[in-house]
Design a protein around this motif. Structure first.
Motif, PDB file in Angstrom:
ATOM      1  N   UNK A 116       0.823  -1.220   0.000  1.00 54.70           N
ATOM      2  CA  UNK A 116       0.000   0.000   0.000  1.00 54.70           C
ATOM      3  C   UNK A 116       0.851   1.262   0.000  1.00 54.70           C
ATOM      4  N   UNK A 117       0.252   2.339  -0.450  1.00 50.46           N
ATOM      5  CA  UNK A 117       0.964   3.614  -0.544  1.00 50.46           C
ATOM      6  C   UNK A 117       1.379   4.120   0.837  1.00 50.46           C
ATOM      7  N   UNK A 118       0.502   3.915   1.830  1.00 56.73           N
ATOM      8  CA  UNK A 118       0.805   4.381   3.181  1.00 56.73           C
ATOM      9  C   UNK A 118       2.065   3.766   3.744  1.00 56.73           C
ATOM     10  N   UNK A 178       4.979   5.812   2.374  1.00 56.91           N
ATOM     11  CA  UNK A 178       5.037   7.200   2.829  1.00 56.91           C
ATOM     12  C   UNK A 178       5.390   7.315   4.317  1.00 56.91           C
ATOM     13  N   UNK A 179       4.796   6.477   5.144  1.00 56.08           N
ATOM     14  CA  UNK A 179       5.030   6.542   6.598  1.00 56.08           C
ATOM     15  C   UNK A 179       4.962   5.118   7.155  1.00 56.08           C
ATOM     16  N   UNK A 180       6.016   4.339   6.962  1.00 54.51           N
ATOM     17  CA  UNK A 180       5.964   2.913   7.317  1.00 54.51           C
ATOM     18  C   UNK A 180       5.659   2.632   8.781  1.00 54.51           C
ATOM     19  N   UNK A 181       6.272   3.374   9.715  1.00 53.44           N
ATOM     20  CA  UNK A 181       6.035   3.087  11.122  1.00 53.44           C
ATOM     21  C   UNK A 181       4.580   3.336  11.495  1.00 53.44           C
ATOM     22  N   UNK A 182       4.046   4.472  11.088  1.00 51.19           N
ATOM     23  CA  UNK A 182       2.657   4.800  11.409  1.00 51.19           C
ATOM     24  C   UNK A 182       1.701   3.780  10.795  1.00 51.19           C
ATOM     25  N   UNK A 183       1.982   3.401   9.545  1.00 50.20           N
ATOM     26  CA  UNK A 183       1.104   2.456   8.852  1.00 50.20           C
ATOM     27  C   UNK A 183       1.120   1.092   9.531  1.00 50.20           C
ATOM     28  N   UNK A 184       2.308   0.584   9.852  1.00 51.02           N
ATOM     29  CA  UNK A 184       2.431  -0.736  10.465  1.00 51.02           C
ATOM     30  C   UNK A 184       1.858  -0.750  11.881  1.00 51.02           C
ATOM     31  N   UNK A 227      -1.198   8.820  18.187  1.00 51.26           N
ATOM     32  CA  UNK A 227      -2.114   7.767  18.651  1.00 51.26           C
ATOM     33  C   UNK A 227      -3.491   7.962  18.027  1.00 51.26           C
ATOM     34  N   UNK A 228      -3.936   9.208  17.964  1.00 49.32           N
ATOM     35  CA  UNK A 228      -5.250   9.509  17.375  1.00 49.32           C
ATOM     36  C   UNK A 228      -5.323   9.012  15.935  1.00 49.32           C
ATOM     37  N   UNK A 229      -4.239   9.211  15.189  1.00 42.28           N
ATOM     38  CA  UNK A 229      -4.215   8.762  13.792  1.00 42.28           C
ATOM     39  C   UNK A 229      -4.250   7.237  13.711  1.00 42.28           C
TER      40      UNK A 229
END
Length: 287
Positions: free
Chosen positions: A42-44, A47-53, A133-135
């Motif tokens: 996925x694109x996410x 772009x932001x691997x830690x947040x996505x995982x 965390x909210x995201x």
């Protein structure tokens, strides 16, 4: 993807273990997340691997919560989290000890909703910012702060008891307690227990254990001394190893057949306040 796996596996395992209380479930969740990320690309992730995982792992843990809750409701006796050795085994170097909540706190986290538990683990153990965390949990920042506040309020009744960190002094203190039990020194054993000490034992219906919590200095001392006396009368040879478990001091108990139990403690005013005895063999496979 391999470099990403190496970089983030420890963080994701830490999140999943503390959200589920099961290291085996945590491993399955992290493995599943990486497989899905690899297949979907996925694109996410780019772009932001830690947040996505982190978001994927958190969501998988929350999805698992409903079925896990049902399993725990049908569980025979008391349910305790799966203990994890954190001393020498390289398999657990991936979990930063400073990021692990105490074992007693993992027990207390069962009181929280999935969302509250996610926020508490990400904030308290891992130091994530509220906005991040909210995201991850798809809430706004104000709601995230409320969830954290609600979680703290629910856990406040845990009192002032603290985990025993792994130090030479604490190891000596625990060995002294074991010696008193082995020598059947009843009065001295009782003096090391808080008046309202609680012992929780988890056998999962697979081995003999106390079905309900044992409360008070007299009942807990009788239970512990009874175990030692029965082992002696049965001629059972047991060895006790004081080691680091879940980043704190604990005892691994072995017989000739292998691991029999793991014990962890909480102290208050230099007295044992809570004792956790894990005997379910399914939860001792890491030892």
């Amino acid at each position: 993807m391999e470099q990403m796996y190496i970089k983030y596996k420890g963080l994701l395992l830490s999140i999943a273990y503390q959200m589920t209380g099961s290291f085996s479930d945590a491993e399955d969740i992290v493995q599943d997340v990486f497989l899905k990320a690899y297949d979907g690309n996925p694109q996410g992730l780019a772009e932001a691997p830690q947040a996505y995982l982190c978001k994927m792992v958190t969501n998988r843990c929350r999805d698992l919560h409903k079925s896990a809750r049902k399993r725990k409701e049908q569980y025979f006796g008391e349910w305790l989290p799966e203990p994890v050795p954190t001393s020498d085994d390289e398999n657990f170097e991936m979990i930063a000890r400073s990021e692990l909540l105490s074992y007693a706190m993992l027990v207390m986290l069962e009181r929280l909703s999935p969302a509250e538990r996610a926020v508490f683990v990400l904030r308290e153990a891992l130091g994530f910012e509220y906005a991040d965390i909210a995201a991850i949990i798809d809430k706004n920042e104000a709601n995230t702060r409320k969830l954290f506040s609600r979680a703290k309020a629910k856990l406040r009744e845990a009192g002032n008891a603290a985990a025993l960190p792994f130090t030479d002094d604490n190891a000596a203190w625990v060995r002294q307690f074991l010696n008193m039990l082995e020598q059947d020194r009843v009065d001295e054993v009782m003096e090391m227990l808080a008046q309202d000490v609680v012992l929780i034992s988890d056998g999962g219906g697979k081995v003999v254990s106390a079905v309900h919590p044992i409360v008070s200095r007299s009942f807990v001392s009788r239970f512990l001394l009874g175990i030692m006396r029965k082992s002696a009368s049965d001629g059972v040879s047991s060895s006790f190893r004081v080691s680091e478990i879940n980043g704190q001091i604990g005892i691994s108990i072995y017989s000739e057949q292998g691991i029999e139990a793991v014990t962890l403690f909480q102290i208050e005013d230099q007295l044992l306040r809570n004792i956790y005895l894990v005997r379910n063999p399914d939860k001792l496979k890491l030892f």
